[in-house]
Design an enzyme around this catalytic site. Structure first.
Site, mmCIF file in Angstrom:
data_model
loop_
_atom_site.group_PDB
_atom_site.id
_atom_site.type_symbol
_atom_site.label_atom_id
_atom_site.label_comp_id
_atom_site.label_asym_id
_atom_site.label_seq_id
_atom_site.Cartn_x
_atom_site.Cartn_y
_atom_site.Cartn_z
ATOM 1 N N GLY A 53 0.748 -1.262 0.061
ATOM 2 C CA GLY A 53 0.122 -0.084 -0.092
ATOM 3 C C GLY A 53 0.850 1.147 -0.052
ATOM 4 O O GLY A 53 1.916 1.255 -0.409
ATOM 5 N N CYS A 54 0.195 2.591 0.321
ATOM 6 C CA CYS A 54 0.932 3.669 0.235
ATOM 7 C C CYS A 54 2.271 3.433 1.211
ATOM 8 O O CYS A 54 2.380 3.067 2.173
ATOM 9 C CB CYS A 54 0.015 4.826 1.026
ATOM 10 S SG CYS A 54 1.012 6.218 1.313
ATOM 11 N N PHE A 55 3.545 4.013 0.657
ATOM 12 C CA PHE A 55 4.412 3.685 1.133
ATOM 13 C C PHE A 55 4.797 4.782 2.277
ATOM 14 O O PHE A 55 5.857 4.597 3.141
ATOM 15 C CB PHE A 55 5.954 4.011 0.061
ATOM 16 C CG PHE A 55 5.631 5.110 -0.937
ATOM 17 C CD1 PHE A 55 5.048 6.325 -0.687
ATOM 18 C CD2 PHE A 55 6.163 4.969 -2.119
ATOM 19 C CE1 PHE A 55 4.857 7.174 -1.525
ATOM 20 C CE2 PHE A 55 6.185 5.978 -3.169
ATOM 21 C CZ PHE A 55 5.850 7.003 -2.907
#
Length: 219
Positions: A53-55
């Site tokens: 997912g979002c880093f």
């Protein structure tokens, strides 16, 4: 989901949308066993590359793990030519948002990093999505850096599946591919932008869940 830094008025509107979204929720760690097999420690720093997912949130969690010396946000799975945020966001580059974790294996093992990854850093049962984000760039994937990491990752996925640690099957893939650092404004985004609506809604609860579940591992 395009996660730009927004003007104050727009950020307020986004915050309202996020907090009233049916997807918004308090994060919690899933209690899972430690891996039965692990990579043997060395005296040299090691590297792990993980996508989930979002880093921003992934980076924030692993930056707080004892033994981790550096975390870089970036892209893995595609080519160097397409490793930019604008291109990756089109979902046509094969890249996943990922992090490169440099760690001291004498302090924290690869298997322990995987335990944090599966337990609290992301949800390994959602295909091509995490929280409010959708697309293959948000997939759950491990990019082993050597044969030993690959064997440990595969064994742990099988172990968690057999233990029925989750109500749904694990969809995490073991992949190959280089890692390319993301743009400077994405690095250490959690610490630089603590009041960003996305950080407040999704990543601060995740960091809090990590510290609550793994206090002995938190810096």
């Amino acid at each position: 989901m395009i996660k730009y830094v927004l003007p104050l008025a727009a950020a307020g509107a986004l915050a309202a949308a996020i907090f009233t979204s049916p997807f918004a929720h308090a994060e919690r760690a899933v209690p899972i066993p430690a891996p039965a097999h692990d990579v043997q420690p060395t005296v040299k720093p090691n590297v792990a590359v993980l996508a989930g997912g979002c880093f921003w949130g992934m980076e924030a969690v692993f930056e707080r793990v004892k033994g981790v010396t550096n975390v870089t946000a970036g892209y893995a799975g595609g080519t160097a030519a397409t490793a930019t945020y604008d291109q990756v966001s089109t979902e046509g580059t094969r890249h996943a948002e990922a992090i490169r974790v440099t760690y001291d294996p004498r302090v924290v093992s690869y298997g322990t990093l995987l335990r944090i990854y599966f337990s609290v850093a992301h949800d390994p049962t959602t295909l091509d999505r995490q929280g409010p984000d959708r697309g293959t760039s948000y997939r759950s994937a491990i990019f082993p850096q050597n044969a030993a990491q690959r064997a440990v990752a595969a064994a742990y996925i099988a172990q968690l599946g057999q233990a029925k640690a989750y109500p749904r099957p694990i969809v995490t893939k073991i992949e190959t591919g280089g890692f390319y650092p993301a743009e400077a404004y994405h690095q250490h985004f959690f610490d630089k932008n603590p009041n960003h609506p996305y950080i407040v809604a999704w990543d601060k609860p995740k960091v809090a869940a990590f510290k609550a579940a793994f206090p002995a591992l938190a810096k």
